[in-house]
Design a protein around this motif. Sequence first.
Motif, PDB file in Angstrom:
ATOM      1  N   VAL A   1       8.605  -8.320  -3.124  1.00 37.35           N
ATOM      2  CA  VAL A   1       9.075  -7.376  -2.108  1.00 37.35           C
ATOM      3  C   VAL A   1      10.588  -7.445  -1.912  1.00 37.35           C
ATOM      4  CG1 VAL A   1       8.632  -8.911  -0.131  1.00 37.35           C
ATOM      5  CG2 VAL A   1       8.590  -6.419   0.181  1.00 37.35           C
TER       6      VAL A   1
ATOM      7  N   GLN B   1      11.352  -3.888  -2.601  1.00 35.56           N
ATOM      8  CA  GLN B   1      11.456  -3.221  -1.307  1.00 35.56           C
ATOM      9  C   GLN B   1      10.228  -2.332  -1.046  1.00 35.56           C
ATOM     10  OE1 GLN B   1      15.354  -1.358  -0.847  1.00 35.56           O
ATOM     11  NE2 GLN B   1      16.176  -2.799  -2.342  1.00 35.56           N
ATOM     12  N   THR B   2       9.060  -2.861  -1.373  1.00 32.46           N
ATOM     13  CA  THR B   2       7.819  -2.091  -1.291  1.00 32.46           C
ATOM     14  C   THR B   2       7.444  -1.798   0.156  1.00 32.46           C
ATOM     15  OG1 THR B   2       7.094  -3.286  -3.261  1.00 32.46           O
ATOM     16  CG2 THR B   2       5.426  -2.016  -2.085  1.00 32.46           C
ATOM     17  N   GLU B   3       7.147  -0.529   0.409  1.00 33.46           N
ATOM     18  CA  GLU B   3       6.651  -0.090   1.707  1.00 33.46           C
ATOM     19  C   GLU B   3       5.359   0.680   1.494  1.00 33.46           C
ATOM     20  OE1 GLU B   3       9.403   2.113   4.107  1.00 33.46           O
ATOM     21  OE2 GLU B   3      10.998   0.640   3.820  1.00 33.46           O
TER      22      GLU B   3
ATOM     23  N   ASN C   1       5.361   0.560   6.286  1.00 34.01           N
ATOM     24  CA  ASN C   1       5.591  -0.852   6.597  1.00 34.01           C
ATOM     25  C   ASN C   1       5.870  -1.645   5.329  1.00 34.01           C
ATOM     26  OD1 ASN C   1       4.918  -0.624   9.452  1.00 34.01           O
ATOM     27  ND2 ASN C   1       2.831  -0.301   8.749  1.00 34.01           N
ATOM     28  N   SER C   2       6.754  -2.620   5.443  1.00 32.98           N
ATOM     29  CA  SER C   2       7.027  -3.512   4.324  1.00 32.98           C
ATOM     30  C   SER C   2       5.747  -4.266   3.956  1.00 32.98           C
ATOM     31  CB  SER C   2       8.124  -4.505   4.715  1.00 32.98           C
ATOM     32  OG  SER C   2       8.376  -5.390   3.651  1.00 32.98           O
TER      33      SER C   2
END
Length: 151
Positions: free
Chosen positions: A45, A49-51, A55-56
């Motif tokens: 992450v 920067q996965t959402e 939400n993260s």
Amino acid sequence: MLKDVLGSNVITQIGIIVKDIEKTSQAYADFFGIEKPQAFWTDAVEQAQTEYNGNSTPARAQLAFFDMGSLQLELIQPDEHPSTWREFLETHGEGVQHIAFVVEGLKDKVQIMQNGGMPLIQKGEYTGGRYAYMDTVKDLKVIVELLENDK
């Protein structure tokens, strides 16, 4: 219904959710008589920067790519964390989860689609670009993934 949003009608990729990437990769390789690609994990992450649903999420997946001429098959084995991949596996089981298109101006395309009732499900970065999964299931019966590659 939105019209000519992507600026392209060329499907780049078909994404298939699987439970066992090694077994399924070997089955595809055997079926097509080609070498089995090496599966690898998506970035953590901090890099990706996965959402997911705004939400993260620490969600990651193992991926294996088969280049089939002008189309790529992407096998995806999700980890246990919340993601569109995990949701698909738990809801539908294994199978085709998305079709992908390469676009320019990803941010603008996402906004246009959201304004047209096709919400952003998941987004993230990868080495050389970024992606966005859009909820197009109501109209198109499959998720659309937008891919934007760095120039």
